[in-house]
Design an enzyme around this catalytic site. Structure first.
Site, PDB file in Angstrom:
ATOM      1  N   HIS A  55      52.778  50.300   8.188  1.00 23.15           N
ATOM      2  CA  HIS A  55      52.718  50.168   9.617  1.00 23.15           C
ATOM      3  C   HIS A  55      51.500  50.148  10.080  1.00 23.15           C
ATOM      4  O   HIS A  55      50.473  50.786   9.380  1.00 23.15           O
ATOM      5  CB  HIS A  55      53.438  51.410  10.580  1.00 23.15           C
ATOM      6  N   CYS A 107      54.657  59.461  13.204  1.00 23.82           N
ATOM      7  CA  CYS A 107      56.206  58.874  13.337  1.00 23.82           C
ATOM      8  C   CYS A 107      57.055  59.978  13.529  1.00 23.82           C
ATOM      9  O   CYS A 107      58.196  59.616  14.206  1.00 23.82           O
ATOM     10  CB  CYS A 107      56.491  58.489  11.733  1.00 23.82           C
TER      11      CYS A 107
HETATM   12  C1  CIR Z   1      60.550  53.671   7.013  1.00 25.19           C
HETATM   13  O1  CIR Z   1      60.374  52.846   6.177  1.00 25.19           O
HETATM   14  O2  CIR Z   1      61.044  52.925   8.237  1.00 25.19           O
HETATM   15  C2  CIR Z   1      60.500  55.201   6.940  1.00 25.19           C
HETATM   16  N1  CIR Z   1      61.040  55.637   5.567  1.00 25.19           N
HETATM   17  C3  CIR Z   1      59.071  55.449   7.358  1.00 25.19           C
HETATM   18  C4  CIR Z   1      58.754  55.349   8.857  1.00 25.19           C
HETATM   19  C5  CIR Z   1      57.393  55.736   9.151  1.00 25.19           C
HETATM   20  N2  CIR Z   1      57.039  55.532  10.507  1.00 25.19           N
HETATM   21  C6  CIR Z   1      55.832  55.090  10.719  1.00 25.19           C
HETATM   22  O3  CIR Z   1      54.954  54.890  10.122  1.00 25.19           O
HETATM   23  N3  CIR Z   1      55.856  54.905  12.056  1.00 25.19           N
END
Ligand code: CIR
Length: 263
Positions: free
Chosen positions: A168, A255
């Protein structure tokens, strides 16, 4: 002067599900331990409260292993929630699952209506700009459909390209104040942060770049001493938190909350 980019009265979090052991990840370094994750999450919520936020914690949602990463299915601007369309198939349903809580906690809720995708982790807000990084989770269709919704709140939308190896946009960047970001050299080199000052992380401390500025505090993940020193030297009040379990499923500090202001 108030700064809507980092001065927040509230935050919304979701407790980690025990199914977080099935969370998405680019490389397997072992499953997170749900009990340890819960303890780290409790400390995270406490840190948001210490920074001055009223924090609500939603119950764990076992149907969605990654639902602790509540930042991805929604964006909050001026206290109004925009329900996004997450780009990972296993996370798409998180948007519908979150909407009732957003209606309860936010000033208003609107839907991003799109055939495309946008993850909140790809969005970095300054006081007047929304920087949106295209990624494997966020595409141009989603970005263009989001544009009028952010413009309605007085922001301009800048659509940028997240380097392909980065999950991201905010995995490797965060806002430190109205004109400064913390970023990895790789993301800084992409040219995304024109007109902003950049503090760069050092090699080996890339994960430090996913920090959060909340009121007077800058919260940074443990294990990145040089980043913490750089931020302290620059005058920020640095708080360090252990995010070892979130890191196992590619998550970080930003997140795990939606930060916003009401009133
Ligand atoms: C994913 O791959 O979507 C989750 N395991 C981690 C999300 C992390 N979120 C973020 O960086 N905003």
């Amino acid at each position: 002067m108030t700064h809507r980019s980092y001065q927040f009265t509230h935050a919304l979090c979701r407790a980690p599900a025990t199914s977080v052991t099935d969370g998405l990840r680019a490389a397997d370094q072992g499953d997170p331990d749900p009990a340890v994750f819960a303890a780290e999450h409790d400390a995270y919520v406490s840190a948001l409260r210490d920074a001055g936020c009223t924090v609500a914690v939603l119950p764990a949602d076992e149907a969605f292993p990654d639902s602790v990463f509540i930042e991805d299915p929604a964006l909050v601007l001026n206290g109004v929630a925009i329900v996004l369309r997450p780009g990972a198939p296993t996370r798409l349903g998180e948007a519908d699952a979150l909407r009732p809580a957003l209606a309860l906690h936010m000033a208003d809720v609107v839907d991003l209506v799109t055939d495309g995708y946008v993850d909140g982790g790809d969005i970095l807000c300054t006081d007047d700009r929304v920087l949106l990084g295209l990624s494997a989770r966020t595409n141009a269709t989603g970005a263009e459909d989001l544009r009028p919704l952010v413009e309605a709140h007085g922001y301009t939308l800048e659509v940028l390209q997240t380097p392909p190896e980065i999950l991201h946009f905010k995995t490797e960047s965060s806002l430190l104040d109205a004109e400064t970001v913390l970023a990895t050299p790789a993301l800084a080199a992409s040219g995304a942060f024109r007109d902003l000052k950049i503090i760069e992380t050092v090699p080996g401390e890339e994960a430090a770049a996913n920090a959060i500025r909340v009121n007077d505090h800058v919260i940074v993940s443990e294990g990145h001493p040089r980043a913490a020193d750089r931020l302290a030297d620059a005058g920020y009040s640095v708080k360090v938190l252990n995010t070892s379990q979130a890191a196992l499923v590619d998550g970080g500090l930003s997140c795990m909350s939606l930060r916003y202001s009401l009133g």
